[in-house]
Design a protein around this motif. Sequence first.
Motif, PDB file in Angstrom:
ATOM      1  N   ARG A  67       0.841  -1.208   0.000  1.00 19.05           N
ATOM      2  CA  ARG A  67       0.000   0.000   0.000  1.00 19.05           C
ATOM      3  C   ARG A  67       0.874   1.255   0.000  1.00 19.05           C
ATOM      4  O   ARG A  67       0.606   2.218  -0.718  1.00 19.05           O
ATOM      5  CB  ARG A  67      -0.877   0.031   1.251  1.00 19.05           C
ATOM      6  CG  ARG A  67      -1.996  -0.972   1.205  1.00 19.05           C
ATOM      7  CD  ARG A  67      -2.729  -1.019   2.536  1.00 19.05           C
ATOM      8  NE  ARG A  67      -3.473  -2.241   2.642  1.00 19.05           N
ATOM      9  CZ  ARG A  67      -3.584  -2.984   3.731  1.00 19.05           C
ATOM     10  NH1 ARG A  67      -2.982  -2.615   4.844  1.00 19.05           N
ATOM     11  NH2 ARG A  67      -4.282  -4.076   3.729  1.00 19.05           N
ATOM     12  N   ALA A  68       1.912   1.219   0.843  1.00 21.33           N
ATOM     13  CA  ALA A  68       2.787   2.401   0.928  1.00 21.33           C
ATOM     14  C   ALA A  68       3.486   2.638  -0.402  1.00 21.33           C
ATOM     15  O   ALA A  68       3.615   3.786  -0.846  1.00 21.33           O
ATOM     16  CB  ALA A  68       3.818   2.205   2.035  1.00 21.33           C
ATOM     17  N   ALA A  71       0.985   4.233  -2.703  1.00 17.53           N
ATOM     18  CA  ALA A  71       0.697   5.618  -2.318  1.00 17.53           C
ATOM     19  C   ALA A  71       1.903   6.510  -2.573  1.00 17.53           C
ATOM     20  O   ALA A  71       1.760   7.711  -2.797  1.00 17.53           O
ATOM     21  CB  ALA A  71       0.303   5.677  -0.851  1.00 17.53           C
ATOM     22  N   GLU A  72       3.078   5.907  -2.530  1.00 20.84           N
ATOM     23  CA  GLU A  72       4.284   6.694  -2.782  1.00 20.84           C
ATOM     24  C   GLU A  72       4.364   7.093  -4.249  1.00 20.84           C
ATOM     25  O   GLU A  72       4.848   8.163  -4.593  1.00 20.84           O
ATOM     26  CB  GLU A  72       5.510   5.884  -2.385  1.00 20.84           C
ATOM     27  CG  GLU A  72       6.715   6.746  -2.146  1.00 20.84           C
ATOM     28  CD  GLU A  72       7.926   5.947  -1.710  1.00 20.84           C
ATOM     29  OE1 GLU A  72       7.783   4.727  -1.530  1.00 20.84           O
ATOM     30  OE2 GLU A  72       8.993   6.536  -1.580  1.00 20.84           O
ATOM     31  N   GLU A  73       3.862   6.216  -5.114  1.00 23.14           N
ATOM     32  CA  GLU A  73       3.860   6.551  -6.539  1.00 23.14           C
ATOM     33  C   GLU A  73       2.938   7.737  -6.801  1.00 23.14           C
ATOM     34  O   GLU A  73       3.282   8.649  -7.517  1.00 23.14           O
ATOM     35  CB  GLU A  73       3.404   5.348  -7.370  1.00 23.14           C
ATOM     36  CG  GLU A  73       4.534   4.380  -7.632  1.00 23.14           C
ATOM     37  CD  GLU A  73       4.191   3.352  -8.672  1.00 23.14           C
ATOM     38  OE1 GLU A  73       3.114   3.446  -9.279  1.00 23.14           O
ATOM     39  OE2 GLU A  73       5.004   2.442  -8.854  1.00 23.14           O
ATOM     40  N   GLU A  74       1.755   7.656  -6.239  1.00 21.30           N
ATOM     41  CA  GLU A  74       0.832   8.797  -6.351  1.00 21.30           C
ATOM     42  C   GLU A  74      -0.236   8.620  -5.283  1.00 21.30           C
ATOM     43  O   GLU A  74      -0.921   7.598  -5.261  1.00 21.30           O
ATOM     44  CB  GLU A  74       0.185   8.846  -7.728  1.00 21.30           C
ATOM     45  CG  GLU A  74      -0.742  10.039  -7.849  1.00 21.30           C
ATOM     46  CD  GLU A  74      -1.501  10.050  -9.163  1.00 21.30           C
ATOM     47  OE1 GLU A  74      -0.908   9.720 -10.194  1.00 21.30           O
ATOM     48  OE2 GLU A  74      -2.694  10.376  -9.127  1.00 21.30           O
ATOM     49  N   VAL A  75      -0.343   9.609  -4.406  1.00 16.79           N
ATOM     50  CA  VAL A  75      -1.294   9.441  -3.315  1.00 16.79           C
ATOM     51  C   VAL A  75      -2.711   9.681  -3.855  1.00 16.79           C
ATOM     52  O   VAL A  75      -2.990  10.703  -4.463  1.00 16.79           O
ATOM     53  CB  VAL A  75      -0.915  10.356  -2.123  1.00 16.79           C
ATOM     54  CG1 VAL A  75      -0.962  11.809  -2.489  1.00 16.79           C
ATOM     55  CG2 VAL A  75      -1.772  10.072  -0.930  1.00 16.79           C
ATOM     56  N   ARG A  76      -3.551   8.670  -3.678  1.00 13.40           N
ATOM     57  CA  ARG A  76      -4.922   8.766  -4.186  1.00 13.40           C
ATOM     58  C   ARG A  76      -5.891   8.363  -3.086  1.00 13.40           C
ATOM     59  O   ARG A  76      -5.529   7.681  -2.134  1.00 13.40           O
ATOM     60  CB  ARG A  76      -5.117   7.799  -5.374  1.00 13.40           C
ATOM     61  CG  ARG A  76      -4.391   8.259  -6.604  1.00 13.40           C
ATOM     62  CD  ARG A  76      -5.010   7.636  -7.840  1.00 13.40           C
ATOM     63  NE  ARG A  76      -3.963   7.140  -8.711  1.00 13.40           N
ATOM     64  CZ  ARG A  76      -3.750   5.865  -8.973  1.00 13.40           C
ATOM     65  NH1 ARG A  76      -4.522   4.943  -8.454  1.00 13.40           N
ATOM     66  NH2 ARG A  76      -2.776   5.495  -9.750  1.00 13.40           N
ATOM     67  N   ALA A  77      -7.137   8.790  -3.276  1.00 19.11           N
ATOM     68  CA  ALA A  77      -8.158   8.517  -2.261  1.00 19.11           C
ATOM     69  C   ALA A  77      -8.283   7.011  -2.028  1.00 19.11           C
ATOM     70  O   ALA A  77      -8.472   6.558  -0.894  1.00 19.11           O
ATOM     71  CB  ALA A  77      -9.485   9.102  -2.698  1.00 19.11           C
ATOM     72  N   LEU A  80      -5.978   5.547   0.639  1.00 21.91           N
ATOM     73  CA  LEU A  80      -6.437   5.734   2.020  1.00 21.91           C
ATOM     74  C   LEU A  80      -7.597   4.782   2.328  1.00 21.91           C
ATOM     75  O   LEU A  80      -7.666   4.194   3.410  1.00 21.91           O
ATOM     76  CB  LEU A  80      -6.925   7.169   2.231  1.00 21.91           C
ATOM     77  CG  LEU A  80      -5.910   8.209   2.679  1.00 21.91           C
ATOM     78  CD1 LEU A  80      -6.617   9.461   3.151  1.00 21.91           C
ATOM     79  CD2 LEU A  80      -5.048   7.663   3.808  1.00 21.91           C
ATOM     80  N   ALA A  83      -6.210   1.368   2.902  1.00 23.53           N
ATOM     81  CA  ALA A  83      -5.560   1.277   4.217  1.00 23.53           C
ATOM     82  C   ALA A  83      -6.626   1.198   5.315  1.00 23.53           C
ATOM     83  O   ALA A  83      -6.497   0.407   6.265  1.00 23.53           O
ATOM     84  CB  ALA A  83      -4.665   2.491   4.430  1.00 23.53           C
TER      85      ALA A  83
END
Lengths: 395, 605
Positions: A67-68, A71-77, A80, A83
């Motif tokens: 997951r991290a 999200a590190e590539e591109e934080v998207r809704a 979250l 997670a």
Amino acid sequence: MTPRVLVIQLARLGDLVQTIPAITAMKMSHPDWQIDLLCPRQLSALGRLVPGISEVVPWDGAAWHRRAANAEEEVRAEHLAEAGAGIRAISEDLYDRACILNQHPRAFLAGALLARESVGAVSGKPLNHKLSPWAEYIRRVAISKRSHHVHLADAFCGMCGLSPPNDIRPIHLPPTVFPTDLEPIGQSDGDWIGLLVGAGDQERLVPIGVWERLIVECLSIRPASRVVLIGDQHEQERAHRIQGALSPLLLGRVWDTTGRFSLVQLANLLARCRVVVGTDTGPLHLAAAVGTRVIGWYFARARVHETGPYGPNHWVWQAETKEMDRMAAIKPTQWPIAETIALLGDAAAASVEDWSLWRSYRDDLGAYYVESDHEPIEPCERAQIWRQLQPLSVA
Amino acid sequence: MEYLQHNLERLHPRWPALAMAIRESAGNVLTVTPSREGAPSAMYQGQWVHSAYDPRTEARSWAEQQVGEWKRGELGVILGVGLLYHIEALAQVIPHDSRLVVVVPNLCVLKDALGVRPLGPWLDTLTWVTGTAQEMAEQLASHATPLRFFTYGAAARVHAEEHQRLEASLRRIVAAQAGGRLHVAVVGPIYGGSLPIARYAVRALGELGHRVTYVDHSVHHASYQAFENYRDERSRLTVQSRFADVLSLSTMATIAEDPPDLVLAIAQAPLSLAVLQHLQKKKFLTAMWFVENFRHLTYWQQLAAGYEYWFVIQQAECMDALKRAGATQVHYLPMAADPVVHHPITLTGDEQQAYGADVSFVGAGYANRRRLLPQWLTKEWSFKLWGNEWDGATDLSGVLQRNGARIDTDTCMKVFNATTINLNLHSVSGMGLDAHPDFVNPRTFELAACGAFQLVDERSLLSELFTPEEMVCFRSPDEVPSLIRTWLKDSGGRRAYAEAAQRRVLREHTYRHRMQDLLAAVGLHQPDRIGSILRGERSATELQRRTDSATELSPLLSRFPPGQRVELKDLAADIRARAPGRELNREELLVLMLDSYRGETRDLL
């Protein structure tokens, strides 16, 4: 309503096993509580053997890594949301309390996400936390390399606001099927001696030649003995090399189990041995927890006062350094081979240069280690620590 | 013929002009030969374009390998036409809503492909780009979606040069469009000719709006030099090599403290192969701008596989050599000038007197210069020689300035500006002109940026960078005296050349241009990461635009200024900064939890 408590132990095998006294004490003090255990997914099968646990909820570190990375590539809704779903999969409802036993931000965050309040290693908010007196004590001892007067497993009890339980029984193991060729292990008379061929850390590996000498001398001095080589699949090659160095006559008395057992099977295997020798503290703790005597060889950065197996009658050879810098990893030049074999026969062990020998005891205030030629220490010193850190726990 | 007709009819409804153009093209580029399995295969100049045994199976296996790379929303661009087996295979395994574009530099090849077998409905799903490299690049860029390139090597070989031109054009377009802010760590050398280049690159990246961490190893130069004092060469080399290893490790420590999007090393940067491999393992993107003559300095052989991207100042031979040594991505990136440093200056009378001459040369005393420069001394013109390492050059002692002391950049600029004709002779260890005169040295660009007139030795790559109206070249040492004579007399001509060259440099050859180009090249190959940042897709505005306002992420994003780049670590840092004295909500805790795992992936040391 039954209070729901989540014990958070996200560290490794040895720490999980050392959590058993705290859970035992908690269940004894609060028989009506529902106590769940949050532990790494790969240890969850073992967690289910811990007495007093209602449910084991696995923490999937690999999934969090994935997951991290996403999200590190591109934080998207959706990251979250995913997670959040991971947390909800652990529990839909908040626990009444989390007992956090690790001093790691992830454990603090897990406590804040899963429970209404957190106790244990920290108090306060996850980013604004304060270490509890017991956590401070453990940290101080680890940094200063001083002797632990209170065992880590007992300090876990302290973190949960409890005294060590009066009675520690070996964990109850469910019947397990062994591979057919290994089924005879521990089923016949004689000394079955478990030997942990590997170590969790590269610098704690005992040279192959040293294990070979130990096996040869042990089998020749103790004719009724057999040696069981224990380790995971990464340690199979070491086991092969050890056997490659032995004469064919001895090989019939050496049983190689490396890489063939699950964690629960491993616990059963350790229980079938009369003594387990090794440097890998995780399996040593597990051996102690299933009621098998342990002889540990502690060197490099391993310290008996930090990670000595819990319970009475275990032995630890501790490599000592004459150097001023005690932070450095100790590399032994000689090994307590004959002396360990003497301990296997319950004989007195001679001293070995650059090593000290420690024996474990247990009383009302928990487990502790004393150097072999010293008398068991009076409980007053440990009682004083308990009084300082947890005034209500000691009469 | 029958197949061609059938396939062109299939193509015609959507691509009438293309179908017509194919019909009119000559074809016959590929030699079609049956494969062992029976299906037609093809050869080009004696080499197979598809498998000689089973082209379909081979194409399927290629397509399966490629499809894993593909991210949602990307436009797949296929390089290599061949007999279209690989395109058919890829079209069949890609997600339903994905799109494929086929680059067709030569219609004759496509005609060959359409003539050998009947093609199915998958043909209708393709988009074709044709024309010149620039036209094809514009067509690709017009799609406004991230491009993911799929190269089918054996078939792409047929169009290698066109593909290179296409990529160069595309890089220019992407560079011009780039608006996002990257974090680049520039790793400089301890000393030497590439040290100023590192500084120019740092400035250029900063001017382009990127965040730059300069890992400046020149601060360790004095220590490195102190090791020169060992009499025993083996001791010196051992100590210097260990010292470089320590600096390599210190680079890693610097990077670990503030992880960049790209680690850009400049030639001679002290980064060992072990450290580079470790960085790769930890998912750091690394690039090297090798501003050296690959024939003279050969340490690239040991490091080739260590960097993901190599940028070099030479072309084919150098690029092939690096690829043979293990480099995967090699791109041409010539030298440049920095207008902040290299610019015209007005000199005082005294300065003109001190630094001026009819003819000057600035540079170190390489063997070829020692041999050639004396031939160009005459009483017809005044001559000044500036620079160091001229010991023993007795026939030049009369013109050598400052006793052969090293001169700084300021002095250099004054000499360039004060001199009527600047000689620019590329260095080689041989005796005459460079036997492999390919790359163009930085001096060419620097002199031009100063508006100074120069005579430069002919280079094969010069014509791509300057026109004959911008640069005067000499092909043999014998031409130089007559060229000096001619141009000393023609001040108007000198000015016209110098001004044209200066305009060209400012238009196309500054370090800003180079850095734009370099980042665009990396961005093209990393559409989902560097490409996405360069396209500005990580800005708060863009993330907010793509986030449903009802989601929990929206309030977290709204805290950032619209144009600011926002990543997981930025969200976490903002939450931490605001944490004291308040209760964190569930979403904030989740962000912190994700961030705690992100940190671990970069746990370098």
